[in-house]
Motif scaffolding. Structure first.
Motif, mmCIF file in Angstrom:
data_model
loop_
_atom_site.group_PDB
_atom_site.id
_atom_site.type_symbol
_atom_site.label_atom_id
_atom_site.label_comp_id
_atom_site.label_asym_id
_atom_site.label_seq_id
_atom_site.Cartn_x
_atom_site.Cartn_y
_atom_site.Cartn_z
ATOM 1 N N VAL A 183 69.380 50.815 60.735
ATOM 2 C CA VAL A 183 69.803 50.027 59.576
ATOM 3 C C VAL A 183 68.966 48.757 59.534
ATOM 4 O O VAL A 183 68.353 48.358 60.524
ATOM 5 N N ALA A 184 68.944 48.119 58.376
ATOM 6 C CA ALA A 184 68.384 46.772 58.248
ATOM 7 C C ALA A 184 69.542 45.827 57.959
ATOM 8 O O ALA A 184 70.573 46.236 57.423
ATOM 9 N N LYS A 185 69.354 44.568 58.289
ATOM 10 C CA LYS A 185 70.450 43.595 58.221
ATOM 11 C C LYS A 185 70.052 42.416 57.337
ATOM 12 O O LYS A 185 68.893 41.981 57.346
ATOM 13 N N ARG A 186 71.020 41.919 56.579
ATOM 14 C CA ARG A 186 70.791 40.647 55.901
ATOM 15 C C ARG A 186 72.111 39.887 55.796
ATOM 16 O O ARG A 186 73.191 40.490 55.771
ATOM 17 N N ILE A 187 71.997 38.572 55.734
ATOM 18 C CA ILE A 187 73.162 37.699 55.615
ATOM 19 C C ILE A 187 72.957 36.808 54.394
ATOM 20 O O ILE A 187 71.955 36.090 54.301
ATOM 21 N N ILE A 188 73.888 36.900 53.452
ATOM 22 C CA ILE A 188 73.833 36.069 52.246
ATOM 23 C C ILE A 188 75.155 35.325 52.122
ATOM 24 O O ILE A 188 76.222 35.949 52.100
ATOM 25 N N ASN A 189 75.061 34.001 52.067
ATOM 26 C CA ASN A 189 76.254 33.151 51.969
ATOM 27 C C ASN A 189 77.271 33.473 53.066
ATOM 28 O O ASN A 189 78.479 33.514 52.829
ATOM 29 N N VAL A 191 77.845 36.251 54.519
ATOM 30 C CA VAL A 191 78.341 37.634 54.517
ATOM 31 C C VAL A 191 77.246 38.565 55.020
ATOM 32 O O VAL A 191 76.144 38.596 54.472
ATOM 33 N N THR A 192 77.558 39.323 56.053
ATOM 34 C CA THR A 192 76.595 40.262 56.639
ATOM 35 C C THR A 192 76.766 41.645 56.026
ATOM 36 O O THR A 192 77.874 42.176 55.968
ATOM 37 N N THR A 193 75.669 42.194 55.555
ATOM 38 C CA THR A 193 75.666 43.592 55.102
ATOM 39 C C THR A 193 74.504 44.314 55.766
ATOM 40 O O THR A 193 73.554 43.695 56.254
ATOM 41 N N TYR A 194 74.615 45.632 55.774
ATOM 42 C CA TYR A 194 73.571 46.473 56.359
ATOM 43 C C TYR A 194 73.101 47.476 55.323
ATOM 44 O O TYR A 194 73.877 47.935 54.472
ATOM 45 N N SER A 195 71.825 47.801 55.418
ATOM 46 C CA SER A 195 71.269 48.829 54.535
ATOM 47 C C SER A 195 71.048 50.107 55.324
ATOM 48 O O SER A 195 70.559 50.074 56.462
ATOM 49 N N LEU A 196 71.412 51.223 54.716
ATOM 50 C CA LEU A 196 71.148 52.532 55.309
ATOM 51 C C LEU A 196 69.688 52.931 55.136
ATOM 52 O O LEU A 196 69.267 53.997 55.586
ATOM 53 N N CYS A 197 68.950 52.099 54.415
ATOM 54 C CA CYS A 197 67.482 52.169 54.338
ATOM 55 C C CYS A 197 66.957 53.548 53.968
ATOM 56 O O CYS A 197 67.195 54.041 52.876
ATOM 57 N N SER A 198 66.276 54.168 54.935
ATOM 58 C CA SER A 198 65.594 55.441 54.684
ATOM 59 C C SER A 198 66.539 56.622 54.676
ATOM 60 O O SER A 198 66.147 57.720 54.291
ATOM 61 N N ASN A 199 67.786 56.431 55.120
ATOM 62 C CA ASN A 199 68.674 57.582 55.291
ATOM 63 C C ASN A 199 70.107 57.296 54.871
ATOM 64 O O ASN A 199 71.014 57.243 55.694
ATOM 65 N N SER A 200 70.271 57.132 53.572
ATOM 66 C CA SER A 200 71.630 57.107 53.022
ATOM 67 C C SER A 200 72.126 58.532 52.830
ATOM 68 O O SER A 200 73.279 58.762 52.478
ATOM 69 N N ASP A 201 71.255 59.494 53.049
ATOM 70 C CA ASP A 201 71.467 60.901 52.744
ATOM 71 C C ASP A 201 72.801 61.460 53.224
ATOM 72 O O ASP A 201 73.576 62.025 52.447
ATOM 73 N N LEU A 202 73.082 61.312 54.519
ATOM 74 C CA LEU A 202 74.310 61.874 55.085
ATOM 75 C C LEU A 202 75.344 60.803 55.415
ATOM 76 O O LEU A 202 76.546 61.073 55.416
ATOM 77 N N ALA A 203 74.878 59.586 55.692
ATOM 78 C CA ALA A 203 75.786 58.535 56.155
ATOM 79 C C ALA A 203 76.887 58.227 55.147
ATOM 80 O O ALA A 203 78.043 58.011 55.528
#
Length: 756
Positions: A183-189, A191-203
């Motif tokens: 996953v990739a990570k980012r924090i905005i204001n 709030v932490t969220t994660y991206s499934l990036c290359s593989n949202s396919d099954l997750a």
């Protein structure tokens, strides 16, 4: 729109019905979940996993670049050291750096791999498989092999044949209790969220299923491994930190550096590939939908599609030279050859770099929306993405909103981008800044006020690309990493079940998906096709698996379900197998990936075979027409002997010159004008490596048989001494100073090949 928004926001006329309601939600309840526990080292994570699920671990990790390498390596090493741990790894497409089999190949690949795969770690379990030292308490099962990677391997025992869309179901049936991915990570204001990036396919489908099992008391764990080299994809791919049980974030350690992603170098596009891409591009309809596969055939299609748009006069001249319209009228019936005014929408399980090239070329630009009403009105040309007062009145005419706007209407209009986000509804009035007015769409003055104060410039939430996973060259990852916010909004990585199927899904209904996918062209590659229209794409007739079914069957079936859609399967007309030239169009074969009753369109470098709805006589003869002429008569005789082709049938003269030389006449004409080059999208090889690679490939083909070896050896005896230009090439591959007789012979063989 992100999954976070989907879960927390009621559905408006959107995906499920033409009327909107605040009490319709994508999930009946969004239970409060704790934020993931974050760990700094892989070994700590392994400890936590064993504590949570025990020592019998069945782990599912995604295909291709989504594998959490640091975690899976640590887990593998722990199980290797502790026989009491039972570890079964369920996955697909395990990528590995090329190493070469022969000394020549290893010498050629060594410097290239060191340069191109710097800081890309090896996956320990694949190294164990290759070395043959896999412990008995560890097993690796795959549902899709990297093409040809496990032929004549014991891994054939551990292949699971399944459609991509059935993978979550099958893995749960197999007892998966841990799911992990990068996953990739980012924090905005804060709030932490994660991206499934290359593989949202099954997750995206795994998470709710594993939550359900955890609620039933089954020990489960969902793991994310942070690697910020991954492009942070938004929309459906962005999820809350509470969706994971554990997060491995090495960046918590000082001086940690995320490892590089596996990047697939651009493959060389041959003249045959280019011709296949050209023919395929004529079947794409402006305003349509595009799905493509991977490899040089995909790149060739991208190139010709761009040529059609950016240099249409040359494109038309090539089609004229090949007599495409006359020989293959299907290109005029279901396709087009003009520029792309409305543009294309991409809907593909695999988002390849070609889609980014099409996006930058202004071809991938048809936006689709997550609202059925909006999408239907766009399809019918009753509205455009540009918002005017007519947009509002059209929505009223189709009962999407009330004539006197209420709070639900205003929320809906803001969500789809008809109204500005700053518009508010209170006590029957529309309010914006210091102005307010009645929201009565039957009142002329109200319409004038709404036009002046409330209307947005364009609809929002439009997406030009839905994909389920991605892999590509380095510049593709860089392009994804450097997209603007507006560009990110247009690319949506999502569930493979959303992309590959038409059935209702929590991210969109069947009606919505059908509306989005107009004029769909689902274009895939195949290995062979039989004269009855059966297609072979994943395995050999002896049962050995080359790759996997993946999503090919899904898209073929989908093409038969969607009005106006077509399945297009591409293959080279012939290949060298066992040192012998053989046709890839066969009379019959002992394995089938796509059954004959789903036959549709097949393309080789010699043209287009239209098989849909045709009788067997036509199917057989259409395929013979696009076969290599060196095999046509043999195929025709077998077809006649079986009673599938009339005894008096003769192949039309215009289809009897299907030879590489005939293609070369057209191909060379345009390569001389700098069109149809072998690496139109960049090359990872040096000039030296390109020359050596060509020579090595030629030698490999020539020496595949005893006769070929003998001829090459005879030619090598009379090979001239290496010239000054050849000496550096021999040095590059370690053959400038041979140490034994075999190396001296190899040097002569290579010198002879390089001298041509």
């Amino acid at each position: 729109m992100s999954v976070l928004e989907f879960i927390d926001t009621p559905i408006c006329p959107s995906a499920l019905s033409p009327s909107h309601s605040n009490d319709q939600t994508l999930h009946a309840e969004n239970e409060t979940k704790l934020a993931a526990q974050t760990l700094a080292t892989p070994d700590e994570l392994v400890d936590q996993i064993i504590a949570q699920v025990g020592k019998k671990i069945v782990i599912g990790v995604p295909l291709a670049i989504g594998k959490p390498i640091a975690f899976i390596n640590a887990l593998y090493q722990r199980a290797k050291a502790d026989p009491s741990i039972s570890l079964r790894i369920e996955t697909g497409i395990t990528l590995e750096k090329p190493i070469g089999k022969s000394t020549l190949e290893k010498n050629f690949l060594g410097p290239f791999v060191e340069r191109e795969f710097a800081n890309v770690p090896d996956i320990d379990y694949i190294c164990g498989l290759r070395k043959g030292d896999m412990p008995s308490n560890i097993c690796v099962n795959e549902f899709f092999f990297k093409a040809g990677s496990f032929l004549n391997s014991t891994q054939q025992l551990n292949y699971t044949s399944t459609n991509y869309t059935h993978a979550v179901r099958d893995l749960l049936d197999k007892g998966v209790n841990v799911v992990a991915q990068i996953v990739a990570k980012r924090i905005i204001n804060g709030v932490t969220t994660y991206s499934l990036c290359s593989n949202s396919d099954l997750a995206l489908d795994f998470i709710p299923e594993m939550d359900r099992l955890k609620a039933e008391g089954v020990p489960m764990a969902i793991v994310g491994e942070v690697n910020n080299n991954m492009p942070f994809m938004r929309n459906h791919a962005e999820v809350a930190d509470c969706e994971f049980d554990f997060i491995l974030d090495g960046n918590l350690n000082e001086k940690h550096e995320d490892y590089a992603l596996f990047a697939a170098p651009n493959a060389s596009i041959s003249q045959e590939d280019h011709m296949i891409g050209l023919y395929s591009s004529t079947l794409i309809k402006d305003g349509g939908t595009l799905q493509v596969g991977i490899g040089s055939l995909s790149s060739a299609l991208t190139y010709s599609t761009m040529l059609r748009h950016q240099n249409n006069s040359v494109y038309q001249q090539v089609l004229h030279d090949l007599q495409v319209a006359e020989k293959f009228p299907l290109s005029c019936v279901i396709g087009e050859t003009g520029t792309f005014e409305e543009g294309l929408y991409g809907c593909s399980e695999l988002m390849v770099d070609g889609f980014m090239h099409l996006f930058k070329a202004g071809i991938l630009k048809r936006e689709v929306f997550e609202d059925l009403t909006i999408q239907t009105l766009l399809n019918e040309n009753k509205i455009t993405p540009k918002v005017t007062i007519s947009t509002l009145l059209t929505l009223l005419e189709h009962n999407a909103i009330s004539s006197v706007l209420n709070s639900d209407d205003v929320d809906y209009l803001k969500r789809i981008g008809v109204f500005k986000s700053s518009v508010h509804y209170h006590n029957g009035l529309l309010n914006i800044t210091d102005s307010s007015y009645l929201g009565n769409l039957k009142n002329e003055e109200a319409l004038q006020w709404i036009t002046k104060h409330c209307l947005n410039s364009a609809l929002c939430g439009g997406v030009v690309m839905h994909g389920a996973f991605f892999i590509g060259p380095k510049d593709f990852y860089e392009a994804l990493n450097t997209m603007t916010d507006a560009e990110h909004d247009q690319f949506c990585m999502t569930s493979v079940n959303y992309v590959n199927e038409l059935y209702d899904h929590f991210l969109g209904s069947q009606q919505l998906k059908q509306a989005q996918r107009k004029h769909a062209r689902f274009i895939n590659s195949a290995m062979m096709v039989t004269l009855n229209g059966s297609v072979i794409s994943d395995a050999l007739e002896n049962g050995q698996v080359v790759s996997g079914v993946g999503g090919q069957y899904n898209f073929v079936a989908q093409a038969h379900q969607l009005p106006g859609a077509r399945s297009i399967l591409k293959l080279r007309s012939c290949c060298v197998r066992g040192g012998k030239l053989q046709s890839n169009i066969l009379f019959n074969y002992g394995h089938t990936t796509i059954p004959r009753h789903l036959r549709d369109t097949v393309i080789t470098e010699y043209g287009i075979a239209d098989l849909r709805s045709k009788s067997d006589h036509v199917v057989y003869t259409e395929l013979i027409k696009i076969a290599d002429s060196r095999f046509q008569q043999e195929l025709l005789e077998k077809a006649k002997a079986a009673g599938k082709v009339a005894k008096d049938y003769q192949i039309p003269a215009e289809f009897c010159n299907n030879t590489p030389e005939a293609i070369a006449q057209v191909y060379d004409k345009y390569t001389a004008q700098d069109f149809f080059g072998p690496f139109p999208f960049g090359c990872s090889f040096t000039e030296e490596e390109l020359k050596l690679g060509k020579a090595l490939k030629s030698l490999k083909n020539k020496t595949a048989t005893r006769k070929g070896k003998a001829q090459c050896l005879w030619q090598a005896l009379s090979a001239p001494k290496p010239t000054a230009a050849i000496e550096p090439l021999l040095k590059r591959i370690g053959m400038n100073e041979p140490n034994n007789l075999q190396d001296r012979i190899t040097k002569r063989l290579l010198t002879a090949e390089l001298s041509k």
